[in-house]
Design an enzyme around this catalytic site. Structure first.
Site, PDB file in Angstrom:
ATOM      1  CG  ASP A  61      24.288   3.338  27.655  1.00  0.00           C
ATOM      2  OD1 ASP A  61      25.314   3.688  27.043  1.00  0.00           O
ATOM      3  OD2 ASP A  61      23.148   3.499  27.199  1.00  0.00           O
ATOM      4  CG  ASP A  96      26.694   4.692  23.202  1.00  0.00           C
ATOM      5  OD1 ASP A  96      26.452   4.400  24.385  1.00  0.00           O
ATOM      6  OD2 ASP A  96      25.841   4.675  22.297  1.00  0.00           O
TER       7      ASP A  96
END
Length: 409
Positions: free
Chosen positions: A289, A103
């Site tokens: 992201d 992430d």
């Protein structure tokens, strides 16, 4: 703002250099499809109407979406487009395997503790500290705020392995309480954050910071190749630690400098719908992201974008278009560092079938997220599955390149 969906998979392998490590990635199964299988989408299907635009705009904004307050990171776990990606790591001696989301929108590494009391932990791999001869107690409590509540845990330190790469004395968190149903439904075990140190809630170096300080990677760079669409079998992407893979992209990498070293935050020049620069005309900030499935932006911009492409909001906060119109929908272009990155309708819309009905969901969502640089957009996996992405900690920049084999959805 993520419902992370996962399929457990344990195949990892290294490249010919021990300092350049490949981690194959898999997409997670759509949580919406799991909910459908459990009969939990009945209300949505009954309440969805083509004339849903009469609903107040406030109803289009999902409660608990991603926000930034007092410099802390708050996220909602949710999935939309079968586009969340995960790989396998191990912790401890002997190794204990966990599936994690890599992430770039967070910094901490955490996995469930053997002593976790939440229902979510019962169906996931849990770390057994008492089985590891290299384990060290961290002795501190940490918390990470999610939309469904606060995840709580205790800090620890142990040996981390990713592929054939070994990181010694890695600080991480053992979760003892995981809030909400999303963690129960998701099949990922934990999260390995790859953003900058200021976002960390767990003391100590992040995993990639340790890779750099322990010189286990060739370069302070990692890159993602994420495959979209509905392909079955084989890996759905790759995370490469320590460099880039020229076999996966063509042409030069176009770089954009990081503007604030917390998230991988960069400046976006503008957003154009069918060539018209109608959104973000004077530039705006965006986060790159890998842990967010959608492309998200401020409510006013996202509602304007959906009006321009003729999308309809649903009571669930998602937006749908008429599947018959898919071939005639306008393209949406994101301009970064003076370079245009265009998405066709087939790339930002996903089809899903519910019983005898086919619905087409857009890959755009509203989010009100503010940083010191102003309102933020998020370029999630809907965008990243179409381009090769590179994250350079040495020069604090993000790069994009054209995929050598473009992803067809």
């Amino acid at each position: 703002m993520r419902l992370l969906l996962v399929l457990l998979w344990t195949w990892t392998w290294t490249w010919t250099s021990s300092a350049l490590v490949r981690i194959p990635l898999r997409r997670m199964r759509s949580l919406r499809l799991q909910l459908r299988a459990n009969g939990l989408l009945r209300d949505f299907l009954e309440d969805h109407r083509p004339d849903a635009f009469h609903r107040r705009y406030a109803q289009c904004y999902p409660a608990g979406a991603l926000s930034l307050q007092a410099g802390r990171y708050s996220e909602r776990i949710y999935n939309f487009l079968d586009a969340q990606f995960y790989g396998i790591i191990s912790l401890g001696t002997p190794e204990q395997n966990f599936s994690v989301v890599f992430d770039t929108g967070s910094t901490d590494l955490w996995v469930p503790s053997y002593y976790c009391v939440s229902q979510a932990c019962a169906s996931h791999q849990r770390f057994r500290a008492f089985d590891s001869t290299s384990f060290e107690h961290g002795g501190r409590i940490f918390g990470i705020q999610y939309g469904s509540g606060r995840l709580l845990g205790v800090t620890a330190r142990d040996t981390l392995k990713i592929g054939g790469l070994t990181i010694l004395n890695q600080d991480f968190g053992e979760s003892v309480y995981q809030p909400g149903a999303a963690f129960v439904m998701a099949k990922f075990d934990g999260i390995l954050g790859m953003a900058f140190p200021p976002l960390a809630e767990i003391p100590g170096n992040s995993a990639f910071d340790n890779m750099m300080s322990q010189k286990t990677v060739d370069q302070p760079v990692f890159s993602f190749y994420l495959r979209g669409g509905t392909r079955r079998g084989g890996p759905h992407g790759e995370l490469l630690l320590g460099g880039t893979d020229e076999a996966l992209y063509t042409g030069p990498i176009s770089w954009v400098p990081v503007t604030l070293k917390e998230y991988w935050q960069i400046k976006m020049d503008r957003v154009a719908v069918q060539g018209a620069g109608s959104l973000c005309p004077r530039g705006c900030q965006t986060i790159v992201d890998t842990g967010t499935s959608l492309i998200a932006g401020p409510m006013a911009d996202i509602l304007s974008l959906h009006q321009q492409i003729g999308a309809t909001p649903t009571i669930a906060g998602e937006f749908v278009v008429d599947c018959v119109r898919l071939s005639s929908l306008p393209g949406v272009t994101f301009v970064l560092g003076g370079v245009e990155y265009a998405l066709r309708a087939e790339q930002y819309v996903r089809k899903e079938r519910f019983a005898d009905r086919e619905l087409c969901f857009t890959g755009f969502q509203t989010v009100e997220m503010i940083s010191s640089e102003g309102p933020l957009w998020i370029l999630g996996d809907v965008f990243l599955t179409q381009f090769y992405s590179v994250f350079d900690r040495g020069q604090d920049r993000v790069g994009f390149a054209t995929l050598k084999q473009p992803v067809e959805d």
